[in-house]
Design a protein around this motif. Structure first.
Motif, PDB file in Angstrom:
ATOM      1  N   VAL A   1       0.846  -1.202   0.000  1.00 41.88           N
ATOM      2  CA  VAL A   1       0.000   0.000   0.000  1.00 41.88           C
ATOM      3  C   VAL A   1       0.880   1.250   0.000  1.00 41.88           C
ATOM      4  O   VAL A   1       0.628   2.212  -0.735  1.00 41.88           O
ATOM      5  N   TYR A   2       1.932   1.232   0.820  1.00 39.04           N
ATOM      6  CA  TYR A   2       2.851   2.381   0.868  1.00 39.04           C
ATOM      7  C   TYR A   2       3.538   2.584  -0.478  1.00 39.04           C
ATOM      8  O   TYR A   2       3.700   3.718  -0.948  1.00 39.04           O
ATOM      9  N   ILE A   3       3.955   1.474  -1.106  1.00 36.38           N
ATOM     10  CA  ILE A   3       4.647   1.573  -2.390  1.00 36.38           C
ATOM     11  C   ILE A   3       3.726   2.167  -3.456  1.00 36.38           C
ATOM     12  O   ILE A   3       4.108   3.084  -4.205  1.00 36.38           O
ATOM     13  N   LEU A   4       2.498   1.662  -3.536  1.00 31.72           N
ATOM     14  CA  LEU A   4       1.562   2.154  -4.543  1.00 31.72           C
ATOM     15  C   LEU A   4       1.187   3.610  -4.280  1.00 31.72           C
ATOM     16  O   LEU A   4       1.012   4.391  -5.221  1.00 31.72           O
ATOM     17  N   GLU A   5       1.068   3.990  -3.010  1.00 34.63           N
ATOM     18  CA  GLU A   5       0.728   5.374  -2.696  1.00 34.63           C
ATOM     19  C   GLU A   5       1.876   6.307  -3.071  1.00 34.63           C
ATOM     20  O   GLU A   5       1.651   7.403  -3.605  1.00 34.63           O
TER      21      GLU A   5
END
Length: 420
Positions: A148-152
């Protein structure tokens, strides 16, 4: 017989050495291999997490750009050429290197992540004309928030690259594609409309955007339609472009007169339109005319596309129509539009953008020549009114471009407005 003697006898036994021993070794090896496979499957299932992103997903290109920006160390690269447009309009070329097809590694938050970029050579995306691709991220642990952090971060990076610009989308097949280069946001004040017109439209749009709960709480479909009508060259399309910049929205341009455009495709495109975007239907009278006019002269209005008027009406406010949608329509001939198309519910606000008024003439003069006193703007407007013909904003702007730095020449040559 002692155990050592028994093993020695088996070793010296020619039958055991010829087959049984080899068979036993093979069975043991097979069990060991199977055990390792089961152990690896269990380890991946319980101790590793995997994310697969297909090329048809919007975050696919965000992810590739993010990996490229992190400078992933690999000797196997693919190049992606992009073009950047400066404030002056100059186009520059930029080469971005992204991990090529294969496996790569990078470190994120002290965790090593494996990147597998795969391409299906025998399957093509018919819309893009390119092979299907997937990017798979694999990391140790079971924390889904890592991805989730990477995609955000990838999304934020994409937004930063488009910051201060308006993205134009066009319908390509059954999906929306960015059209051309992101354009520099146009200031809302650069489009001079008559007194109070711009303010009323902006207030209405912002009130709609900020009150979704009001609509939902009363069971009213959360969508709003606008119709800007008036003569050509008076600023309808320019104002929508400036409004999108003011709202920080993108624009989805839909050509209803396109050959092969169907009702099903219209429904699909409206349903999947990018978030925070204005759907623009320009010159809608060119695609549909009033049913009364069609009855009067059916031959003259034949062959205007496969999209039907009933299909458009259902797409705008039918049972299956999309929610959270902002639609702007423009036309030069409002009298040619069917009354069912512009009724409340489909078009909630109609606004005429007509020929230049005295207020607009004065404001445009002062915008192009800010060092001039207001009295000079009044003289310019009075000179324009000496002719009986109406003037569009495009005509006035053309005159200003002829005399960019000479306000006196503009005042003295207002007759050129009708000679060009």
């Amino acid at each position: 017989m002692p155990l050592a003697d028994f093993i020695t006898s088996l070793k010296d036994n020619p039958y055991f050495g010829a087959g049984a021993g080899l068979f036993g070794v093979g069975v043991a090896t097979a069990f060991l291999r199977k055990g390792l496979q089961i152990s690896m499957i269990a380890f991946r299932r319980h101790c590793m997490i995997t994310l697969e992103v297909p090329s048809k997903d919007k975050s696919y290109f965000w992810l590739l750009n993010w990996i490229s920006a992190r400078g992933t160390k690999t000797q196997h690269l693919s190049v992606e050429t992009s073009f950047n447009q400066s404030e002056t309009g100059r186009i520059s070329t930029q080469f971005d290197f992204v991990p090529s097809i294969g496996s790569h590694f990078f470190k994120y938050q002290k965790i090593w992540i494996r990147v597998d970029r795969n391409r299906e050579k025998q399957m093509l995306d018919m819309q893009r004309g390119a092979p299907y691709e997937t990017v798979t991220l694999t990391a140790l642990g079971r924390n889904r928030n890592l991805f989730v952090y990477i995609l955000e971060e990838a999304r934020q990076l994409a937004l930063q690259q488009q910051e201060g610009r308006t993205v134009m989308y066009t319908a390509m097949g059954s999906e929306w594609r960015p059209f051309g280069y992101p354009r520099r946001k146009r200031p809302l004040q650069s489009v001079v409309l008559d007194k109070g017109v711009s303010e009323s439209i902006v207030a209405d749009v912002k009130e709609f955007i900020s009150n979704p709960k009001w609509y939902m709480g009363r069971g009213i479909p959360y969508r709003r339609g606008y119709l800007l009508y008036g003569p050509p060259g008076c600023g309808k399309s320019s104002y929508i472009m400036a409004l999108a910049g003011e709202l920080d929205y993108s624009i989805c341009v839909m050509n209803l007169s396109e050959r092969g455009f169907s009702d099903d495709r219209l429904h699909h495109l409206l349903a999947i339109a990018p978030e925070q975007s204005i759907i623009l239907l320009e010159d809608i009278d060119a695609a549909f005319i009033s049913r009364d006019l069609a009855k009067e002269n059916p031959v003259a209005y034949q062959g205007m596309g496969r999209l039907t008027l009933s299909g458009l009406l259902n797409a705008l406010d039918g049972v299956a129509s999309a929610e959270a949608r902002l639609i702007f329509m423009t036309t030069n001939f409002i009298d040619r539009l069917d009354s069912a198309l512009i009724r409340p519910g489909r078009v909630d606000l109609k606004q005429e953008i007509s020929y230049a008024s005295i207020h607009q003439m004065q404001e445009m003069f002062l915008r192009f020549y800010p060092e001039e006193p207001p009295e000079r703007a009044t003289v310019f407007a009075q000179n324009c009114l000496t002719h009986e013909k109406s003037i569009s904003l495009a005509q006035i702007q053309g005159l200003f471009l002829m005399f960019k730095s000479d306000a006196q020449a503009v005042i003295e040559n207002t007759n050129l407005l009708w000679s060009r």
